[in-house]
Design a protein around this motif. Structure first.
Motif, PDB file in Angstrom:
ATOM      1  N   ARG A 183      -2.180  -4.913  -5.453  1.00 25.83           N
ATOM      2  CA  ARG A 183      -2.334  -3.456  -5.302  1.00 25.83           C
ATOM      3  C   ARG A 183      -2.857  -3.062  -3.934  1.00 25.83           C
ATOM      4  NH1 ARG A 183      -3.107   0.505  -9.933  1.00 25.83           N
ATOM      5  NH2 ARG A 183      -3.533   1.652  -8.032  1.00 25.83           N
ATOM      6  N   LEU A 184      -3.724  -3.904  -3.390  1.00 22.69           N
ATOM      7  CA  LEU A 184      -4.363  -3.504  -2.135  1.00 22.69           C
ATOM      8  C   LEU A 184      -3.492  -3.807  -0.915  1.00 22.69           C
ATOM      9  CD1 LEU A 184      -8.088  -4.479  -2.718  1.00 22.69           C
ATOM     10  CD2 LEU A 184      -6.900  -2.380  -3.270  1.00 22.69           C
ATOM     11  N   LYS A 185      -2.417  -4.575  -1.171  1.00 24.66           N
ATOM     12  CA  LYS A 185      -1.530  -4.953  -0.071  1.00 24.66           C
ATOM     13  C   LYS A 185      -1.078  -3.720   0.697  1.00 24.66           C
ATOM     14  CE  LYS A 185       2.254  -6.739  -1.414  1.00 24.66           C
ATOM     15  NZ  LYS A 185       3.092  -7.582  -2.272  1.00 24.66           N
ATOM     16  N   ASN A 215      -9.123   9.723  -4.501  1.00 24.72           N
ATOM     17  CA  ASN A 215      -7.763   9.196  -4.413  1.00 24.72           C
ATOM     18  C   ASN A 215      -7.284   8.560  -5.722  1.00 24.72           C
ATOM     19  OD1 ASN A 215      -5.411   8.042  -3.684  1.00 24.72           O
ATOM     20  ND2 ASN A 215      -6.274   6.701  -2.093  1.00 24.72           N
ATOM     21  N   PRO A 216      -6.179   9.060  -6.286  1.00 22.13           N
ATOM     22  CA  PRO A 216      -5.707   8.516  -7.573  1.00 22.13           C
ATOM     23  C   PRO A 216      -5.175   7.085  -7.474  1.00 22.13           C
ATOM     24  CG  PRO A 216      -4.275  10.272  -6.782  1.00 22.13           C
ATOM     25  CD  PRO A 216      -5.401  10.193  -5.823  1.00 22.13           C
ATOM     26  N   ASP A 217      -4.971   6.584  -6.269  1.00 23.75           N
ATOM     27  CA  ASP A 217      -4.506   5.198  -6.135  1.00 23.75           C
ATOM     28  C   ASP A 217      -5.649   4.187  -6.222  1.00 23.75           C
ATOM     29  OD1 ASP A 217      -1.931   5.991  -5.869  1.00 23.75           O
ATOM     30  OD2 ASP A 217      -2.027   6.115  -3.684  1.00 23.75           O
ATOM     31  N   THR A 218      -6.861   4.667  -6.343  1.00 29.83           N
ATOM     32  CA  THR A 218      -8.000   3.762  -6.435  1.00 29.83           C
ATOM     33  C   THR A 218      -7.809   2.789  -7.602  1.00 29.83           C
ATOM     34  OG1 THR A 218      -9.344   5.596  -5.678  1.00 29.83           O
ATOM     35  CG2 THR A 218     -10.508   3.712  -6.569  1.00 29.83           C
ATOM     36  N   THR A 219      -8.008   1.517  -7.316  1.00 26.17           N
ATOM     37  CA  THR A 219      -7.811   0.496  -8.347  1.00 26.17           C
ATOM     38  C   THR A 219      -9.097   0.281  -9.132  1.00 26.17           C
ATOM     39  OG1 THR A 219      -6.325  -0.577  -6.804  1.00 26.17           O
ATOM     40  CG2 THR A 219      -6.998  -1.854  -8.722  1.00 26.17           C
ATOM     41  N   GLU A 262     -14.234  -0.301   6.333  1.00 29.48           N
ATOM     42  CA  GLU A 262     -12.810  -0.018   6.370  1.00 29.48           C
ATOM     43  C   GLU A 262     -12.163  -0.322   5.034  1.00 29.48           C
ATOM     44  OE1 GLU A 262      -9.568  -0.772   9.787  1.00 29.48           O
ATOM     45  OE2 GLU A 262     -11.563  -1.619  10.057  1.00 29.48           O
ATOM     46  N   LYS A 263     -12.381  -1.510   4.541  1.00 34.94           N
ATOM     47  CA  LYS A 263     -11.849  -1.841   3.221  1.00 34.94           C
ATOM     48  C   LYS A 263     -12.906  -2.614   2.442  1.00 34.94           C
ATOM     49  CE  LYS A 263      -9.331  -5.829   4.984  1.00 34.94           C
ATOM     50  NZ  LYS A 263      -8.111  -6.615   4.886  1.00 34.94           N
ATOM     51  N   SER A 264     -13.195  -2.101   1.302  1.00 32.98           N
ATOM     52  CA  SER A 264     -14.257  -2.733   0.530  1.00 32.98           C
ATOM     53  C   SER A 264     -13.933  -2.656  -0.951  1.00 32.98           C
ATOM     54  CB  SER A 264     -15.590  -2.043   0.806  1.00 32.98           C
ATOM     55  OG  SER A 264     -15.541  -0.728   0.323  1.00 32.98           O
ATOM     56  N   VAL A 265     -14.545  -3.548  -1.702  1.00 32.83           N
ATOM     57  CA  VAL A 265     -14.423  -3.542  -3.162  1.00 32.83           C
ATOM     58  C   VAL A 265     -15.839  -3.479  -3.720  1.00 32.83           C
ATOM     59  CG1 VAL A 265     -13.620  -4.829  -5.168  1.00 32.83           C
ATOM     60  CG2 VAL A 265     -12.311  -4.907  -3.051  1.00 32.83           C
ATOM     61  N   THR A 266     -16.037  -2.607  -4.707  1.00 33.12           N
ATOM     62  CA  THR A 266     -17.369  -2.461  -5.280  1.00 33.12           C
ATOM     63  C   THR A 266     -17.458  -3.161  -6.631  1.00 33.12           C
ATOM     64  OG1 THR A 266     -17.560  -0.330  -4.190  1.00 33.12           O
ATOM     65  CG2 THR A 266     -19.143  -0.801  -5.890  1.00 33.12           C
ATOM     66  N   PHE A 267     -18.547  -3.876  -6.840  1.00 33.17           N
ATOM     67  CA  PHE A 267     -18.778  -4.584  -8.111  1.00 33.17           C
ATOM     68  C   PHE A 267     -19.871  -3.871  -8.897  1.00 33.17           C
ATOM     69  CE2 PHE A 267     -17.490  -9.246  -7.082  1.00 33.17           C
ATOM     70  CZ  PHE A 267     -16.375  -8.796  -6.419  1.00 33.17           C
ATOM     71  N   ILE A 276     -11.996   1.077  -1.995  1.00 33.24           N
ATOM     72  CA  ILE A 276     -10.621   1.272  -2.415  1.00 33.24           C
ATOM     73  C   ILE A 276     -10.379   0.615  -3.769  1.00 33.24           C
ATOM     74  CG2 ILE A 276      -9.566   1.652  -0.182  1.00 33.24           C
ATOM     75  CD1 ILE A 276      -9.123  -1.237   0.149  1.00 33.24           C
ATOM     76  N   ALA A 277     -11.327  -0.141  -4.268  1.00 34.09           N
ATOM     77  CA  ALA A 277     -11.178  -0.734  -5.593  1.00 34.09           C
ATOM     78  C   ALA A 277     -12.553  -0.905  -6.230  1.00 34.09           C
ATOM     79  CB  ALA A 277     -10.482  -2.081  -5.499  1.00 34.09           C
ATOM     80  N   TYR A 278     -12.594  -0.773  -7.555  1.00 35.07           N
ATOM     81  CA  TYR A 278     -13.847  -0.910  -8.291  1.00 35.07           C
ATOM     82  C   TYR A 278     -13.669  -1.937  -9.399  1.00 35.07           C
ATOM     83  CZ  TYR A 278     -15.096   3.274  -5.814  1.00 35.07           C
ATOM     84  OH  TYR A 278     -15.353   4.156  -4.816  1.00 35.07           O
ATOM     85  N   VAL A 279     -14.618  -2.834  -9.511  1.00 30.06           N
ATOM     86  CA  VAL A 279     -14.551  -3.878 -10.525  1.00 30.06           C
ATOM     87  C   VAL A 279     -15.772  -3.757 -11.438  1.00 30.06           C
ATOM     88  CG1 VAL A 279     -14.436  -6.347 -10.915  1.00 30.06           C
ATOM     89  CG2 VAL A 279     -13.365  -5.377  -8.895  1.00 30.06           C
ATOM     90  N   TYR A 280     -15.512  -3.689 -12.741  1.00 37.74           N
ATOM     91  CA  TYR A 280     -16.613  -3.541 -13.692  1.00 37.74           C
ATOM     92  C   TYR A 280     -16.724  -4.770 -14.572  1.00 37.74           C
ATOM     93  CZ  TYR A 280     -16.311   1.296 -12.281  1.00 37.74           C
ATOM     94  OH  TYR A 280     -16.274   2.429 -11.539  1.00 37.74           O
TER      95      TYR A 280
END
Lengths: 249, 266
Positions: free
Chosen positions: A239-241, A184-188, A51-56, A156-160
Motif C-alpha cells: 500500500r505504501l509503495k 486522507n482517506p488513503d491512510t492505511t 516524511e514517511k512514518s508508521v505509528t504503532f 501515512i499508516a497506523y498499526v494497532y
C-alpha cells in the motif's frame, strides 16, 4: 468575578472588572491557553521533518517475552529497514517494542542504508513519566488531545496491536476522522491480533453496519485485520509503495 | 534554501504542489536541524497562494476555536453531555429515551450539551426544550462543520460550531458533570474511549459518571472488554471496568447523574 452577571463581559477593557491574579499563574485559564498553543507549536516543529512514518499503538503492559511485544519489535525492525520512521507513544510494552525494532535494525546495519528514526510522543501523567530507553527523539505532552492530534496527524499508516482504552481511542478517532474526510482517506490502518480484535469487529458488523446502519458499510474497507508482523509488513509494503511522502501537514 | 528556484512558477503549479514546496525546502539536502538557525540565516519563505492553508494560520485557527469554545462554555457549568448516533430513526425507542432524559435533566436545572446533530442528539435537545419549569436548563449544541455545511438541529437554544473535531471533543470532555452514551457510531465510540482514558490516567476526576444506555447494544462490548482486554490480555486494570455503568432507562441514568459532584475544572 463571581458576582458579575453572565454575558456582561462584552464591554470595553477600561470598564472590565478587576481580576485578582491567581496564586500560581500556571493555573489561570489564559496561561493554559498559551500552554496548549505552546504544545501545538512544539509538536509541529518537532514533527515538521517527518516524511514517511508508521505509528504503532498497543498496550503499555505487555512484557518482553509476550507474543505481541515480539511481533511489534519485528514489525518495527522491518519497517525501519525500509526507511520508515517509527512513531509510538514512547511508553513501555508495545510502544517500547516498536522503538526497539529500530534499535535492532540499527545494530544490524551493514552498509550505509537509511534506517528510519525511532520517535516517541510521550504523555506526562500525574503519577509517572514513562519513556522507554529505545526512543531516539522524544517529545513530552501534557495534554492528551495535543498528543492525539500529533499522532493522528503525522503518519501515512497506523498499526494497532492489542491494547487498552488508549489504543481503542486512537483507533476510533482515526477511523472517525477518515470517515468524515478530515484526514486522507488513503491512510492505511492495520489491526494486528485476530484473537483480540475479532469479537469487536463482529460487533461492528452486527450492530453498527447491518442492524442499525450507524456507520456507512464502506468504513470496513478502511481497516484490515491480520495476525502477524509479516502479514502486516506485506500489506504496508504494497500500500505504501505508491503513497506520496506526507509533506502537507 | 534552494527552494525559491527559477523554475518554480506560481501560475503553473497546482496549489498542492505549491504547498509541498513551501514546507519541504528544509528537507532538500540541508539536513534535519536546518531550522535551528538565527533568523537572518533562515531560508526565504514564500506564502502559499491561499494564506488559510499555511501552518501559521491553522495554529491561529485552532487558538480561535479554543477561545470561542471556552468563552461559550463558561456559561454552562452544570451540564450533562449526551452522545449517540446521528443516523437513527427518530421514532426508535432509544430516541424516545433520549428525549425523556433531556427533559428530566433540564427540569432539574442541568444544561443538556449534545453534538447538535440529528438522531439521538436532536431527540435530547428536543426533550430539553420541553421541560415546563419556569427556570430550566438550556439546550446546548456543539456542532461540527463538515464540508461546507453545519448540521444543526432546530431544538438548540445556544450553539457554536467547530471546524476541528478535536476541539469539539475537548470542549465536550471539559465541563461535563456526567456523560451519557446512547447507541452510536464512530464519533460516540471515539468520545467514550477518550473520556475513559482521561479518567483512567487521572487527567479528569474519577467521580465523573459514564453512563451507557441500552444493555442490548453495549453488553457485547462490555463483555469483550472484560474477556479480552482484562482477563486474557491484561491490558487494563480491574478497577477500570468500573468506570462506566450500563443502564436501560433515563430514570436509572438520572440517579447516577444526581449523585455526581459539580466539575470545578475551569
Amino acid at each position: 468575578m463571581a458576582n458579575i452577571k453572565k454575558n456582561k463581559l462584552n464591554i470595553p477593557a477600561s470598564a472590565l472588572p478587576f481580576v485578582n491574579e491567581l496564586d500560581d499563574f500556571r493555573s489561570s485559564m489564559p496561561w493554559r491557553m498559551l500552554r496548549v498553543l505552546g504544545e501545538f507549536v512544539d509538536g509541529w516543529q518537532f514533527l515538521g521533518d517527518i516524511e514517511k512514518s508508521v505509528t504503532f499503538f498497543g498496550s503499555a503492559r505487555f512484557p518482553e517475552n509476550d507474543r505481541w511485544y515480539i511481533e511489534s519489535r519485528r514489525l518495527g525492525k522491518l519497517l525501519s529497514e525500509d526507511g520508515y520512521d517509527i512513531i509510538t507513544g514512547g511508553g513501555p510494552g508495545i510502544m517500547e517494542a516498536g522503538n526497539r525494532g529500530v534499535d535492532d535494525a540499527r545494530k544490524e546495519q551493514t552498509h550505509n542504508e537509511r534506517i528510519g528514526r525511532s520517535i516517541g510522543l510521550n504523555i506526562q501523567l500525574p503519577y509517572e513519566q514513562r519513556i522507554n530507553p529505545y526512543v531516539e527523539e522524544a517529545m513530552g505532552f501534557h495534554y492528551f488531545f495535543t498528543r492525539k492530534v500529533m499522532m493522528a496527524y503525522s503518519s501515512i499508516a497506523y498499526v494497532y496491536f492489542p491494547g487498552g482504552f488508549g489504543t481503542l481511542d486512537e483507533f476510533f478517532e482515526v477511523i472517525n476522522l477518515i470517515e468524515n474526510h478530515k484526514i486522507n482517506p488513503d491512510t492505511t490502518i492495520i489491526l494486528i491480533g485476530k484473537d483480540f480484535w475479532e469479537l469487536l469487529l463482529e460487533w461492528f458488523e452486527k450492530y453498527l453496519y447491518e442492524h442499525h446502519k450507524f456507520i456507512p458499510e464502506t468504513t470496513r474497507y478502511n481497516y484490515q485485520l491480520v495476525d502477524t508482523a509479516d502479514e502486516a509488513y506485506a500489506i504496508l509494503k504494497e500500500r505504501l509503495k505508491n503513497t506520496k511522502p506526507k509533506r502537507i501537514m | 534554501m534552494t527552494f525559491a528556484s527559477k523554475n518554480h512558477k506560481q501560475s503553473t503549479v497546482s496549489r498542492e504542489r505549491d504547498f509541498y514546496l513551501c514546507y519541504s525546502y528544509n528537507m532538500q539536502g540541508n539536513g534535519r536541524q536546518s531550522m535551528n538557525k538565527p533568523s537572518y540565516d533562515l531560508p526565504v519563505f514564500e506564502e502559499p497562494q491561499d494564506f488559510r492553508s499555511s501552518m501559521h494560520w491553522r495554529i491561529f485557527r485552532i487558538m480561535a476555536e479554543l477561545m470561542d469554545g471556552w468563552q461559550f462554555l463558561a456559561d454552562f457549568r452544570n451540564n450533562v453531555a449526551i452522545f449517540g448516533s446521528g443516523n437513527i430513526d427518530p421514532n426508535h425507542a432509544w430516541c424516545k429515551e433520549a428525549e425523556k432524559l433531556g427533559r428530566l435533566l433540564t427540569e432539574e436545572g442541568f444544561d443538556v450539551v449534545t453534538g447538535g446533530g440529528p438522531g439521538i442528539m436532536e431527540a435530547a435537545n428536543r426533550g430539553a426544550t420541553t421541560a415546563e419549569n419556569e427556570v430550566r436548563g438550556k439546550s446546548v449544541g456543539l456542532n461540527i462543520k463538515l464540508g461546507r455545511k453545519v448540521r444543526a438541529n432546530p431544538y438548540i437554544e445556544k450553539s457554536t460550531a467547530f471546524h476541528y473535531f478535536f476541539v469539539r471533543n475537548l470542549m465536550m470532555n471539559y465541563t461535563g458533570r456526567a456523560y451519557v452514551y446512547f447507541p452510536g457510531g464512530l464519533g460516540t465510540l471515539d468520545n467514550l474511549t477518550a473520556i475513559i482514558t482521561l479518567i483512567q490516567t487521572k487527567k479528569i476526576s474519577i467521580k465523573v459518571p459514564i453512563i451507557l444506555i441500552s444493555h442490548e447494544f453495549w453488553d457485547p462490548v462490555a463483555r469483550w472488554i472484560v474477556e479480552k482486554m482484562l482477563n486474557k490480555y491484561n491490558a487494563i486494570s480491574k478497577e477500570d471496568v468500573d468506570l462506566y455503568v450500563i443502564v436501560d432507562t433515563a430514570e436509572e441514568a438520572m440517579e447516577y447523574i444526581r449523585k455526581s459532584p459539580i466539575r470545578n475544572e475551569f
